[in-house]
Design a protein around this motif. Structure first.
Motif, PDB file in Angstrom:
ATOM      1  N   UNK A 175       0.823  -1.205   0.000  1.00  0.00           N
ATOM      2  CA  UNK A 175       0.000   0.000   0.000  1.00  0.00           C
ATOM      3  C   UNK A 175       0.863   1.264   0.000  1.00  0.00           C
ATOM      4  N   UNK A 176       0.404   2.259  -0.756  1.00  0.00           N
ATOM      5  CA  UNK A 176       1.014   3.587  -0.725  1.00  0.00           C
ATOM      6  C   UNK A 176       0.260   4.401   0.334  1.00  0.00           C
ATOM      7  N   UNK A 181      -6.269   4.344  -1.847  1.00  0.00           N
ATOM      8  CA  UNK A 181      -6.455   3.467  -3.010  1.00  0.00           C
ATOM      9  C   UNK A 181      -5.267   3.524  -3.967  1.00  0.00           C
ATOM     10  N   UNK A 182      -4.071   3.483  -3.418  1.00  0.00           N
ATOM     11  CA  UNK A 182      -2.853   3.525  -4.236  1.00  0.00           C
ATOM     12  C   UNK A 182      -1.857   2.501  -3.713  1.00  0.00           C
ATOM     13  N   UNK A 191      17.568 -10.506 -15.132  1.00  0.00           N
ATOM     14  CA  UNK A 191      19.025 -10.345 -15.060  1.00  0.00           C
ATOM     15  C   UNK A 191      19.428  -9.232 -14.094  1.00  0.00           C
ATOM     16  N   UNK A 192      18.402  -8.600 -13.462  1.00  0.00           N
ATOM     17  CA  UNK A 192      18.582  -7.553 -12.458  1.00  0.00           C
ATOM     18  C   UNK A 192      19.319  -6.312 -12.999  1.00  0.00           C
ATOM     19  N   UNK A 193      19.257  -6.151 -14.310  1.00  0.00           N
ATOM     20  CA  UNK A 193      19.866  -4.971 -14.912  1.00  0.00           C
ATOM     21  C   UNK A 193      18.898  -3.787 -14.923  1.00  0.00           C
ATOM     22  N   UNK A 194      17.633  -4.069 -14.760  1.00  0.00           N
ATOM     23  CA  UNK A 194      16.608  -3.032 -14.736  1.00  0.00           C
ATOM     24  C   UNK A 194      15.798  -3.173 -13.448  1.00  0.00           C
ATOM     25  N   UNK A 195      15.856  -2.130 -12.627  1.00  0.00           N
ATOM     26  CA  UNK A 195      15.147  -2.151 -11.346  1.00  0.00           C
ATOM     27  C   UNK A 195      14.286  -0.890 -11.260  1.00  0.00           C
ATOM     28  N   UNK A 196      12.992  -1.075 -10.923  1.00  0.00           N
ATOM     29  CA  UNK A 196      12.076   0.062 -10.910  1.00  0.00           C
ATOM     30  C   UNK A 196      11.205   0.053  -9.655  1.00  0.00           C
ATOM     31  N   UNK A 197      10.913   1.262  -9.172  1.00  0.00           N
ATOM     32  CA  UNK A 197       9.861   1.452  -8.173  1.00  0.00           C
ATOM     33  C   UNK A 197       8.701   2.131  -8.894  1.00  0.00           C
ATOM     34  N   UNK A 198       7.534   1.494  -8.827  1.00  0.00           N
ATOM     35  CA  UNK A 198       6.388   1.966  -9.614  1.00  0.00           C
ATOM     36  C   UNK A 198       5.264   2.398  -8.682  1.00  0.00           C
ATOM     37  N   UNK A 199       4.742   3.595  -8.929  1.00  0.00           N
ATOM     38  CA  UNK A 199       3.609   4.125  -8.175  1.00  0.00           C
ATOM     39  C   UNK A 199       2.354   3.992  -9.044  1.00  0.00           C
ATOM     40  N   UNK A 200       1.309   3.368  -8.499  1.00  0.00           N
ATOM     41  CA  UNK A 200       0.058   3.181  -9.242  1.00  0.00           C
ATOM     42  C   UNK A 200      -1.119   3.597  -8.360  1.00  0.00           C
TER      43      UNK A 200
END
Length: 221
Positions: A175-176, A181-182, A191-200
């Motif tokens: 939960x955000x 409701x986020x 391959x762990x070359x791309x790491x993201x934190x995504x807010x929805x």
């Protein structure tokens, strides 16, 4: 002698008169017949002219009618084709976004850094849209990996990052607390070359929509 002469004269006169009358009657009959004959032909000819159209005029009218019909059918066909093409274009665009998990990046606003030192860059894209939902009624985020809500959140993160679902691993999703409701999730490529934190965030009746993506230098919540 005189009597005989008078009788002969009267007889000749009557004979001539009869012949004259016969001739006159014959002429009258002939004239009447001629009048009837001529009148019949005049009326018959007039009826034929009125009831029989000119062939050239008929052919011209038929060609004009056929031409107008063809133009109308062509216009309807073109309008239908244009409508179908427009619908196909929209469907193809939606299909492409859905199948690739990517949105139009031309409107993306990218800035260096983010909410923590671990953030390399932050992306916000006005082109992001809710991905749709099969859920109905009042919504509450569900963080059960077997739930429909969980799968729809994964779809939204794949859509925002461009990571294919088969190449995306969820490190954390919860939960955000900064808004109702986020949710926030951290995902990475295998391959762990791309790491993201995504807010929805949840949009009622439309599903989950990305609001921000942070590219991380290393895994963290």
């Amino acid at each position: 002698m005189n009597n005989n002469f008078e009788q002969n004269s009267r007889s000749g006169y009557r004979s001539k008169r009869k012949k004259t009358n016969l001739i006159l009657n014959s002429l009258i009959v002939i004239v009447v017949l001629l009048i009837i004959f001529v009148g019949y032909h005049i009326f018959a000819s007039g009826n034929d002219t009125a009831s029989t159209p000119n062939k050239a005029t008929v052919n011209s009218e038929q060609k004009q009618t056929a031409s107008k019909k063809e133009k109308t059918q062509e216009a309807v066909s073109n309008e239908t084709q244009n409508s179908d093409n427009s619908a196909d274009d929209n469907n193809n665009q939606n299909s492409d976004e859905s199948s690739t998990g990517q949105a139009d990046q031309s409107q993306a606003v990218v800035s260096t850094g983010g909410s923590s030192p671990n953030v390399v860059k932050t992306t916000v894209n006005p082109a992001w849209r809710p991905l749709g939902t099969s859920q109905t009624g009042e919504h509450t985020p569900v963080y059960d990996t077997k739930s429909v809500d969980w799968q729809e959140m994964l779809n939204a993160m794949s859509y925002a990052t461009g990571l294919d679902p088969s190449n995306m691993t969820v490190y954390w999703l919860g939960r955000d607390k900064s808004t109702s409701n986020a949710s926030i999730g951290t995902v990475y490529s295998k391959d762990k070359q791309q790491v993201y934190r995504v807010y929805i965030k949840w949009v009622d009746g439309q599903g989950w929509m990305p609001t921000k993506v942070e590219e991380l230098s290393q895994l963290e919540r």
